[in-house]
Scaffold this motif. Structure first.
Motif, PDB file in Angstrom:
ATOM      1  N   ALA A 122      30.333  22.952 -11.262  1.00 44.87           N
ATOM      2  CA  ALA A 122      30.080  22.654 -12.671  1.00 44.87           C
ATOM      3  C   ALA A 122      28.884  21.727 -12.825  1.00 44.87           C
ATOM      4  O   ALA A 122      28.056  21.891 -13.738  1.00 44.87           O
ATOM      5  CB  ALA A 122      31.309  22.020 -13.300  1.00 44.87           C
ATOM      6  N   GLY A 123      28.738  20.773 -11.926  1.00 40.41           N
ATOM      7  CA  GLY A 123      27.608  19.858 -11.969  1.00 40.41           C
ATOM      8  C   GLY A 123      26.272  20.543 -11.723  1.00 40.41           C
ATOM      9  O   GLY A 123      25.225  20.073 -12.156  1.00 40.41           O
ATOM     10  N   VAL A 124      26.302  21.656 -11.023  1.00 40.72           N
ATOM     11  CA  VAL A 124      25.074  22.418 -10.784  1.00 40.72           C
ATOM     12  C   VAL A 124      24.809  23.382 -11.944  1.00 40.72           C
ATOM     13  O   VAL A 124      23.680  23.524 -12.414  1.00 40.72           O
ATOM     14  CB  VAL A 124      25.162  23.188  -9.454  1.00 40.72           C
ATOM     15  N   ILE A 125      25.846  24.023 -12.449  1.00 37.36           N
ATOM     16  CA  ILE A 125      25.678  25.072 -13.459  1.00 37.36           C
ATOM     17  C   ILE A 125      25.460  24.499 -14.858  1.00 37.36           C
ATOM     18  O   ILE A 125      24.593  24.982 -15.595  1.00 37.36           O
ATOM     19  CB  ILE A 125      26.877  26.033 -13.442  1.00 37.36           C
ATOM     20  N   VAL A 126      26.192  23.482 -15.243  1.00 34.92           N
ATOM     21  CA  VAL A 126      26.103  22.943 -16.604  1.00 34.92           C
ATOM     22  C   VAL A 126      24.685  22.485 -16.960  1.00 34.92           C
ATOM     23  O   VAL A 126      24.190  22.842 -18.033  1.00 34.92           O
ATOM     24  CB  VAL A 126      27.144  21.825 -16.825  1.00 34.92           C
ATOM     25  N   PRO A 127      23.993  21.741 -16.100  1.00 32.75           N
ATOM     26  CA  PRO A 127      22.622  21.355 -16.468  1.00 32.75           C
ATOM     27  C   PRO A 127      21.677  22.553 -16.620  1.00 32.75           C
ATOM     28  O   PRO A 127      20.712  22.487 -17.363  1.00 32.75           O
ATOM     29  CB  PRO A 127      22.161  20.469 -15.317  1.00 32.75           C
ATOM     30  N   LEU A 128      21.949  23.647 -15.902  1.00 35.18           N
ATOM     31  CA  LEU A 128      21.104  24.822 -16.043  1.00 35.18           C
ATOM     32  C   LEU A 128      21.306  25.518 -17.373  1.00 35.18           C
ATOM     33  O   LEU A 128      20.370  26.082 -17.944  1.00 35.18           O
ATOM     34  CB  LEU A 128      21.397  25.820 -14.909  1.00 35.18           C
TER      35      LEU A 128
END
Length: 105
Positions: free
Chosen positions: A97-103
């Protein structure tokens, strides 16, 4: 009997060394590959190449590290109690989630 015991101890320690060296080798090659991806993305960024290409290379490097670390972490957690496995899954979901949410945002 003493020779049999020492040879079995020797074989178990040598197989343990092989596994450790294998993990060390995987870690080293992963760091080299990720460093190369980051250097390429940094050079492309300095040259002025499209931001999406640079971002994609950095995200690929991050994904490679997450996959390898999660596999090694699972090898550690697999024989442990269920609490460890639940903690592993929760942490892995938070990382993803920490990788996908900012994208997306």
């Amino acid at each position: 009997m003493a020779t049999q015991k020492s040879s079995s101890t020797k074989s178990s320690s040598s197989s343990s060394k092989r596994n450790v060296w294998g993990l060390n080798k995987i870690s080293m090659y992963t760091i080299v590959a990720v460093a190369l991806l980051y250097v390429i993305s940094m050079i492309l960024s300095l040259v002025g190449v499209n931001f999406k290409v640079v971002s994609a290379l950095q995200n690929l490097a991050t994904a490679i590290m997450i996959v390898i670390v999660s596999i090694l972490a699972w090898r550690y957690v697999k024989p442990k109690q269920m609490v460890w496995k639940v903690l592993y899954v929760i942490c892995l979901l938070l990382v993803v989630a920490g990788v996908i949410v900012p994208l997306v945002v």
